[in-house]
Scaffold this motif. Sequence first.
Motif, PDB file in Angstrom:
ATOM      1  N   LEU A 219       0.827  -1.220   0.000  1.00 34.30           N
ATOM      2  CA  LEU A 219       0.000   0.000   0.000  1.00 34.30           C
ATOM      3  C   LEU A 219       0.861   1.270   0.000  1.00 34.30           C
ATOM      4  CD1 LEU A 219      -2.618  -1.169   2.666  1.00 34.30           C
ATOM      5  CD2 LEU A 219      -3.135  -0.653   0.269  1.00 34.30           C
ATOM      6  N   GLY A 220       2.146   1.125   0.357  1.00 30.79           N
ATOM      7  CA  GLY A 220       3.022   2.300   0.312  1.00 30.79           C
ATOM      8  C   GLY A 220       3.826   2.556   1.568  1.00 30.79           C
ATOM      9  N   ALA A 221       3.737   1.661   2.570  1.00 29.76           N
ATOM     10  CA  ALA A 221       4.568   1.852   3.770  1.00 29.76           C
ATOM     11  C   ALA A 221       5.993   1.418   3.453  1.00 29.76           C
ATOM     12  CB  ALA A 221       4.017   1.035   4.927  1.00 29.76           C
ATOM     13  N   HIS A 222       6.977   2.179   3.973  1.00 33.61           N
ATOM     14  CA  HIS A 222       8.379   1.825   3.751  1.00 33.61           C
ATOM     15  C   HIS A 222       8.887   0.888   4.832  1.00 33.61           C
ATOM     16  CE1 HIS A 222       7.733   5.740   1.711  1.00 33.61           C
ATOM     17  NE2 HIS A 222       8.311   5.081   0.738  1.00 33.61           N
ATOM     18  N   GLU A 223       8.175   0.915   5.975  1.00 32.18           N
ATOM     19  CA  GLU A 223       8.598   0.096   7.109  1.00 32.18           C
ATOM     20  C   GLU A 223       7.351  -0.263   7.907  1.00 32.18           C
ATOM     21  OE1 GLU A 223      11.925   0.675  10.591  1.00 32.18           O
ATOM     22  OE2 GLU A 223      11.949   2.092   8.932  1.00 32.18           O
ATOM     23  N   VAL A 224       7.411  -1.370   8.645  1.00 33.55           N
ATOM     24  CA  VAL A 224       6.265  -1.779   9.465  1.00 33.55           C
ATOM     25  C   VAL A 224       6.739  -1.994  10.888  1.00 33.55           C
ATOM     26  CG1 VAL A 224       4.478  -3.526   9.812  1.00 33.55           C
ATOM     27  CG2 VAL A 224       5.129  -2.866   7.490  1.00 33.55           C
ATOM     28  N   LEU A 225       5.974  -1.430  11.823  1.00 34.23           N
ATOM     29  CA  LEU A 225       6.334  -1.493  13.232  1.00 34.23           C
ATOM     30  C   LEU A 225       5.187  -2.186  13.962  1.00 34.23           C
ATOM     31  CD1 LEU A 225       8.121  -0.538  15.579  1.00 34.23           C
ATOM     32  CD2 LEU A 225       7.274   1.772  15.185  1.00 34.23           C
ATOM     33  N   ILE A 226       5.507  -3.270  14.681  1.00 31.44           N
ATOM     34  CA  ILE A 226       4.464  -4.001  15.411  1.00 31.44           C
ATOM     35  C   ILE A 226       4.338  -3.375  16.801  1.00 31.44           C
ATOM     36  CG2 ILE A 226       3.670  -6.281  16.183  1.00 31.44           C
ATOM     37  CD1 ILE A 226       4.032  -5.941  13.078  1.00 31.44           C
ATOM     38  N   SER A 227       3.178  -2.771  17.060  1.00 33.99           N
ATOM     39  CA  SER A 227       3.043  -1.961  18.282  1.00 33.99           C
ATOM     40  C   SER A 227       3.122  -2.786  19.558  1.00 33.99           C
ATOM     41  CB  SER A 227       1.740  -1.166  18.237  1.00 33.99           C
ATOM     42  OG  SER A 227       0.650  -2.020  17.976  1.00 33.99           O
ATOM     43  N   LYS A 228       2.847  -4.076  19.451  1.00 29.27           N
ATOM     44  CA  LYS A 228       2.906  -4.917  20.664  1.00 29.27           C
ATOM     45  C   LYS A 228       4.348  -5.268  21.039  1.00 29.27           C
ATOM     46  CE  LYS A 228      -1.371  -7.341  19.416  1.00 29.27           C
ATOM     47  NZ  LYS A 228      -1.748  -8.511  18.601  1.00 29.27           N
ATOM     48  N   ASN A 229       5.279  -5.037  20.140  1.00 31.55           N
ATOM     49  CA  ASN A 229       6.679  -5.391  20.390  1.00 31.55           C
ATOM     50  C   ASN A 229       7.412  -4.189  20.999  1.00 31.55           C
ATOM     51  OD1 ASN A 229       9.475  -5.792  20.116  1.00 31.55           O
ATOM     52  ND2 ASN A 229       9.141  -7.265  18.462  1.00 31.55           N
TER      53      ASN A 229
END
Length: 350
Positions: A219-229
């Motif tokens: 969709l266009g995100a350059h990075e993904v951050l898992i908020s539970k981590n």
Amino acid sequence: MRTIKAFGTTAASEPLKPMDIVRREVGLKDIKIAITHCGVCHSDIHTARNEWNNSKYPVVPGHEIIGKVIGVGADVTQFKEGDLVGVGCLVDSCHHCPPCNRHLEQFCEKGATFTYNSHDKHIKGQQTYGGYATEVVVDEQFVLRIPKNIDPAAAAPLLCAGITTWSPLRHWKVKKGDKVGVVGLGGLGHMGVKFANALGAKVVMITTSPEKAKDAKSLGAHEVLISKNKEEMAAHNNSFDFILNTIPVGHEMDPYIGLLKIDATMVLVGAVENLKPFHGGGIIGGRKRIAGSLIGGIKETQEMLDFCGEHNIVSDIELINMQDINNAYDRVIKSDVKYRFVIDMESLKD
Ligand code: NAP
Ligand code: ZN
């Protein structure tokens, strides 16, 4: 007055079901629209289920409306029969107060008329009914023009999810190179990612759902951050220029505040309820800001639609029949939608 087919609910605990509703006749400045598509916003669910404690029943939700003009009043100047048009969350305002004069009809001092669950100025004793219906009659000043080159079904969510994410990105002047976080990959979040990317930002999707990471990137995100981590979150502390937070319920604020840089802003659009208490030190140290934003005015909505036409931006949708709506609501609650349900209104005629 005309009786038409719709889908709505008579109580917070009841499923949606077919019902007949009344629409006004076309007034001098009105447009009559045959609805072809309507998006399913999480706000529809909050209202159908009285989660904001202000619902008046029956509730007929729907404020991501696309359709064809089938009638125009004698004084209408900007639309004609056959035009492809949209209606979002607003259908009227006072037109004269300071916010209306600033094209901020959503903040009208006399109270904006929202597309559903608002006082209806035209039909005594009735509230407004939304787009889960075959037709709607709307003042031409609140009707939007849909660019011809984009798919009408996939354009429907632009009328709410689109403008609600576009408006804060523009108001806070997100620009090329900014590090922008979008929290929550649902209907609003996926549009936030597309717009932030199109504006040239470095986009980080902040999600509770690791399984959405691949989609977030496409969709266009350059990075993904898992908020539970917690460790992953800590590694990004004090690094974001702007965060758009679409979480639909009250939640812990401190982890997201921690992500902001000095002078950076996090804008809330989802949690229209009590937030969990957060530590003042988190914003004091760093001169950070927490702000809110409500949809966008009509002029800005047209600008967003025109931008979508120029850049070929639409929603990623799952097209459903009207009769599938209760199942769709359950799936939205489970964060299981890619990434907006849109109702094919042809199905309501059956
Ligand atoms: P949605 O499609 O349900 O998306 C919300 C996303 O938030 C979910 O997909 C999920 O993403 C994440 N999420 C859900 N519950 C969470 C929780 N407890 N903690 C953390 N993350 C959670 O909803 P939407 O249609 O985008 O709407 C989002 C909110 O904005 C709703 O409350 C809606 O009423 C509101 N809204 C506001 C405006 C406005 O003008 N301010 C306009 C339209 C809608 P992940 O799986 O990625 O975590
Ligand atoms: Zn909405």
